[in-house]
Scaffold this motif. Sequence first.
Motif, PDB file in Angstrom:
ATOM      1  N   PHE A 186      -0.921  -6.590   3.188  1.00  0.00           N
ATOM      2  CA  PHE A 186      -0.272  -7.341   4.263  1.00  0.00           C
ATOM      3  C   PHE A 186       1.246  -7.150   4.244  1.00  0.00           C
ATOM      4  O   PHE A 186       1.886  -7.174   5.296  1.00  0.00           O
ATOM      5  N   LYS A 187       1.816  -6.934   3.098  1.00  0.00           N
ATOM      6  CA  LYS A 187       3.245  -6.618   3.044  1.00  0.00           C
ATOM      7  C   LYS A 187       3.500  -5.268   3.704  1.00  0.00           C
ATOM      8  O   LYS A 187       4.512  -5.068   4.388  1.00  0.00           O
ATOM      9  N   ASN A 188       2.606  -4.329   3.521  1.00  0.00           N
ATOM     10  CA  ASN A 188       2.711  -3.038   4.205  1.00  0.00           C
ATOM     11  C   ASN A 188       2.625  -3.224   5.717  1.00  0.00           C
ATOM     12  O   ASN A 188       3.389  -2.621   6.479  1.00  0.00           O
ATOM     13  N   LYS A 189       1.711  -4.074   6.152  1.00  0.00           N
ATOM     14  CA  LYS A 189       1.559  -4.344   7.591  1.00  0.00           C
ATOM     15  C   LYS A 189       2.831  -4.960   8.166  1.00  0.00           C
ATOM     16  O   LYS A 189       3.157  -4.742   9.344  1.00  0.00           O
ATOM     17  N   ASP A 190       3.556  -5.718   7.356  1.00  0.00           N
ATOM     18  CA  ASP A 190       4.802  -6.353   7.788  1.00  0.00           C
ATOM     19  C   ASP A 190       6.001  -5.417   7.651  1.00  0.00           C
ATOM     20  O   ASP A 190       7.142  -5.847   7.841  1.00  0.00           O
ATOM     21  N   ALA A 191       5.724  -4.150   7.288  1.00  0.00           N
ATOM     22  CA  ALA A 191       6.785  -3.150   7.078  1.00  0.00           C
ATOM     23  C   ALA A 191       7.693  -3.505   5.900  1.00  0.00           C
ATOM     24  O   ALA A 191       8.826  -3.024   5.806  1.00  0.00           O
ATOM     25  N   LYS A 192       7.183  -4.320   4.975  1.00  0.00           N
ATOM     26  CA  LYS A 192       7.932  -4.634   3.755  1.00  0.00           C
ATOM     27  C   LYS A 192       7.458  -3.668   2.663  1.00  0.00           C
ATOM     28  O   LYS A 192       6.756  -4.036   1.727  1.00  0.00           O
ATOM     29  N   TYR A 193       7.849  -2.412   2.834  1.00  0.00           N
ATOM     30  CA  TYR A 193       7.267  -1.346   2.027  1.00  0.00           C
ATOM     31  C   TYR A 193       7.649  -1.443   0.552  1.00  0.00           C
ATOM     32  O   TYR A 193       6.800  -1.215  -0.331  1.00  0.00           O
ATOM     33  N   GLU A 194       8.878  -1.756   0.268  1.00  0.00           N
ATOM     34  CA  GLU A 194       9.299  -1.857  -1.130  1.00  0.00           C
ATOM     35  C   GLU A 194       8.620  -3.042  -1.815  1.00  0.00           C
ATOM     36  O   GLU A 194       8.182  -2.941  -2.964  1.00  0.00           O
ATOM     37  N   ALA A 195       8.518  -4.161  -1.095  1.00  0.00           N
ATOM     38  CA  ALA A 195       7.830  -5.332  -1.657  1.00  0.00           C
ATOM     39  C   ALA A 195       6.361  -5.024  -1.893  1.00  0.00           C
ATOM     40  O   ALA A 195       5.767  -5.442  -2.900  1.00  0.00           O
ATOM     41  N   SER A 196       5.759  -4.283  -0.970  1.00  0.00           N
ATOM     42  CA  SER A 196       4.364  -3.884  -1.128  1.00  0.00           C
ATOM     43  C   SER A 196       4.182  -3.031  -2.371  1.00  0.00           C
ATOM     44  O   SER A 196       3.247  -3.215  -3.155  1.00  0.00           O
ATOM     45  N   LYS A 253       1.420   5.445   1.394  1.00  0.00           N
ATOM     46  CA  LYS A 253       1.823   5.142   2.775  1.00  0.00           C
ATOM     47  C   LYS A 253       3.194   4.468   2.798  1.00  0.00           C
ATOM     48  O   LYS A 253       4.016   4.746   3.684  1.00  0.00           O
ATOM     49  N   ASN A 254       3.413   3.584   1.838  1.00  0.00           N
ATOM     50  CA  ASN A 254       4.717   2.914   1.763  1.00  0.00           C
ATOM     51  C   ASN A 254       5.839   3.925   1.540  1.00  0.00           C
ATOM     52  O   ASN A 254       6.882   3.873   2.199  1.00  0.00           O
ATOM     53  N   PHE A 255       5.628   4.842   0.616  1.00  0.00           N
ATOM     54  CA  PHE A 255       6.677   5.812   0.309  1.00  0.00           C
ATOM     55  C   PHE A 255       6.950   6.727   1.507  1.00  0.00           C
ATOM     56  O   PHE A 255       8.106   7.085   1.775  1.00  0.00           O
ATOM     57  N   TYR A 256       5.905   7.112   2.205  1.00  0.00           N
ATOM     58  CA  TYR A 256       6.128   7.984   3.360  1.00  0.00           C
ATOM     59  C   TYR A 256       6.915   7.247   4.441  1.00  0.00           C
ATOM     60  O   TYR A 256       7.782   7.820   5.102  1.00  0.00           O
ATOM     61  N   ALA A 257       6.612   5.949   4.594  1.00  0.00           N
ATOM     62  CA  ALA A 257       7.376   5.138   5.546  1.00  0.00           C
ATOM     63  C   ALA A 257       8.831   4.987   5.106  1.00  0.00           C
ATOM     64  O   ALA A 257       9.723   4.794   5.942  1.00  0.00           O
ATOM     65  N   LEU A 258       9.064   5.120   3.790  1.00  0.00           N
ATOM     66  CA  LEU A 258      10.434   5.053   3.251  1.00  0.00           C
ATOM     67  C   LEU A 258      11.074   6.440   3.160  1.00  0.00           C
ATOM     68  O   LEU A 258      12.075   6.615   2.472  1.00  0.00           O
ATOM     69  N   ASN A 259      10.435   7.432   3.830  1.00  0.00           N
ATOM     70  CA  ASN A 259      10.944   8.810   3.882  1.00  0.00           C
ATOM     71  C   ASN A 259      10.947   9.508   2.528  1.00  0.00           C
ATOM     72  O   ASN A 259      11.763  10.406   2.287  1.00  0.00           O
ATOM     73  N   ASP A 260      10.066   9.106   1.646  1.00  0.00           N
ATOM     74  CA  ASP A 260       9.938   9.773   0.350  1.00  0.00           C
ATOM     75  C   ASP A 260       8.642  10.579   0.365  1.00  0.00           C
ATOM     76  O   ASP A 260       7.591  10.136  -0.098  1.00  0.00           O
ATOM     77  N   SER A 261       8.740  11.784   0.924  1.00  0.00           N
ATOM     78  CA  SER A 261       7.552  12.625   1.098  1.00  0.00           C
ATOM     79  C   SER A 261       6.963  13.049  -0.233  1.00  0.00           C
ATOM     80  O   SER A 261       5.740  13.165  -0.370  1.00  0.00           O
TER      81      SER A 261
END
Length: 1008
Positions: free
Chosen positions: A919-929, A956-964
């Motif tokens: 759910f943190k990922n769904k909220d775009a809280k990628y680092e918290a996730s 998925k979180n890392f890719y959203a944070l531009n860490d390919s």
Amino acid sequence: MRKNIRLAYLALALGAVTANAQQTQRYTNEFTEFKHAVNLYNEEQYLAAQLLFQKVKTSQQALNTEIEADCAYYIANCAIRLNQSNAEQKIDDFVSKYPTSAKQHQAYLDVTDYYFNKGDYRKALHYATKIKKPSYVGALNEDKFNFQKGYSFFYVKNVKEAKRALRQVRPGNEWGDQAAYYLGYMAYDSNNVEDAEKLFEMVGDKSKYQDRIGYYRADMNFKSGNFEKAISEGLAQIEKTEEESEKSELQKMVGESFFNVGQFEKALPYLVEYKGKEGKWSNTDYYQLGYTYYKQKDYEKAIEQFNKIISGNDPVAQNAYYHLGESYLHTHKKTQALNAFKNASEMSFNKDIQEDAFLNYAKLSYEIGNAFESAPSVLNSFMLKYPNSPHKEEIEGLLIDSYITSKNYKDALNILENSHSKGNAEVYQKVLLYRGLELFSNSDYTQALELFSRASSEDQDFKVTAKALYWKAESMFALDKFNQAIDAYDDFKNSQGASSVEEFKNVDYNIGYTYFKIKEYQSAISFFNSFVSQSSIDATRKYDAYLRIGDCNFVLGKYWPAMDAYNVVIDANQQDIEYAKFQKAISYGFVDRTQKKVDDLLAFVKDHPLSTLADKAQYELGVGYDVLNQKEKALQAYDKLILDFPSSIFKSRAMLRQGLIYYSQGKADIALSKFKQVVSSAPNTPEAVEAVQNARLVYVDKGQVDQYAAWVKGLDFISVSESELDSDTFESAERQFIQNNKQEAIRGYESYLKNYPNGQKALQAHYYLAQMYLEQKNEDKAVAHYENLLKFGKSEYSELALVRTSEIYLKRKDQAKSIEKLLQLDKEAVQEQNKIFALSNLMKVYYNQKEYSKALANAEKVLQKGALDARVSSDAKLIIARTAFATANEDKARTAYQDVLKQAKGEVAAEAMYYDAYFKNKDAKYEASNEVVQKLAKDYSSYKYYGAKGLLLMAKNFYALNDSYQATYILESVVKNFGDYADVKAEALQELNLIKQEEAKHNSSIAN
């Protein structure tokens, strides 16, 4: 349009032909038309010229052979330029037919030149190779021809022939300069630097190729390792060139040269300006820029470059991943650093980097946890691979501590049991205890008991020993080994560390319950009293202990002390207040305070009409009125019971007592009717047997013995002639049961049921047999007797029978039977704990069958119950969360999983933590996730499925944070290490392919 123009020329030409013919006739000039055709040819009016040449050729045949040959030459060349299908044949025919023509050797040369100038080098080469004797071309055109031929070979990538032709071009003219340039380029392209340099020197200073030569010289110096010279020439060339792609390559060359000589600050601006090949960088490009930032301690920018190197497997990638790990550590990103070091440690191109990366990977696994493998496993692997490492002692220390901190007790136990180190004995004892607690929480009491026993015998840490003894007793209690449990509790209380552990405050409560289970009530009272005398005990256990003190005194006939205990619960208005009120009311009946009993029961049925004890209270109210000789009120109380609780087990008892009241009032017919109602509604029950006996008295009083005999013959559970034999047979079996001769008792009860399948005591016989078979773990026979017992209808044994059959069917995963019994138990249960058992298991079965609405309804019913066991409460919240998620109600699922996480343990906690990250990922809280996923890896590493799903989420979180890099590395690891979970692997592959397709758009090193 072109066709129309050509037709216009044709018309003009024809007009001209007519005019010239007239002029020929007038002036008799045989060369005029030929000259005019040549003019048209030179003016590129090839169709008109071709027609006129054809006319002249025809008129001059046998008159002037040279003019005829020239006309054939021009006709063929017009065909070439008009792209006519027979053009080549015309040229070949000219060469063949006119061998003495002055233009014979020029024919192929002109065509070669024509196509070369058009840029059609393949056709130029085709005609050039038709010239078999180049020396006939002529000195003036020979260099040009050899260059054109050589360049055409170069164009079609025939380097050998290109060199052969170009070497025939003489230096000192424009063709010589061009030939030298291309020969130099071919030497350059084949890395023949020395020849290339000599050939480039031959190119004139004013040649148009000098700018390109400057680029090649810079590149040759770069490739030869002459970086200082490459820098100077490259910088000079950057100032000259205007072509963006060449300027980009030169900047890369200069930047990399500065890089190679260690001048990273100077390298940076040139490396940054590089545009890539066709807009794409390679892994090496990203590495060099990343390392340049790294050397300048700009770690964030270094990470931006290093993490674009994905799926690399070469020395560059290993070096990049190692320094990526270092950069992550400098920026306090330990999760990312762990993955980078792991990747570098899996490559062996540079052994020193591999070992140091492994060391860092092992340390980080201990410090923050590892979702790929347990920290102890990583640390052990390091010691096995590098037994002589100078860090061996440090790693051994981390290994010992990691057994506890990783909470992966199953794997830790396996590792410890295969270890021969005596220094791990204390850790081994702790792991035995904690693994036992995991098994206990999963209801595997037998295995848990074994581990607790082993832990208590290790005796390394007195607190651990004490805890092991306590949970050993708890396991025995859960396995119904009550006498052994009492001994184990005593061992715990007498152990050195007992008073210093948290469990000590509850031990007397547990011992009290154990004595309660074996019906040693006075001992139970002593321990319950000891428990409640403590300060700082939790309210739930405290008031439950008072209830049991009341019950024990009640059973022992000590009603006033019982009421005192019940009053404590009533005054505190705590859970089970209904039960306390009821028991207190009943107790008044045993101390000759019947009116008080009646008053309290009246208040009870009024205040608690929906209580599970309401029917029993109504029944006891009737009994109270009967004792007070208030017969009409007693009859009314029983009528209300029969009307309001038609399925109550007290219904038949109420009707029986009504019959007795009517009989005592001399209303024989009404009494008889009541007795017969009991028999018809509850056959084969003790009430039915008593009703038959009472009916017999009525019939005897009325002198209707024959009618009694006729009626009794229709009852299959009564046999007048064999009643005494029936009773004796049952009594014989019961005597063996009381003496604990279980096998003899089983034979006796089985014999009784064989001879009297519908006997007066058949119900009891089935019950005792079912219980004894269950103790012997003969579930098939136990179930058969429980099922037969339930056929008799609702009885004092039916509730327990429903519990036991439900347990067995659940264990067998017979969902249909489980649901049937659980629904019946929920409907008929008097004891609240059995209702909770029914509802909590119904919710699970319905969830497994994907009947989510039913699962949710039962879970919510469970949570409405008071005094729930923590595990039951957690299970109910978990079902609510799962059903909400399965039905796409994510808001409800989110809230429910948060509730679960507050009290969950083991696998349930791992699941709840995963959804917290989800759910943190769904909220775009990628680092918290990611932080939650890392905690999941550290604290619950033994639950691999949720660990794998967590890693997928982390990617998925890392890719959203531009860490390919992190995203792809994690996905590749999931695919490699979690093949047992097909759904996770499939999703990981899908995500990996999508990311690679996207990244390949700007990274030439990625294969997709």
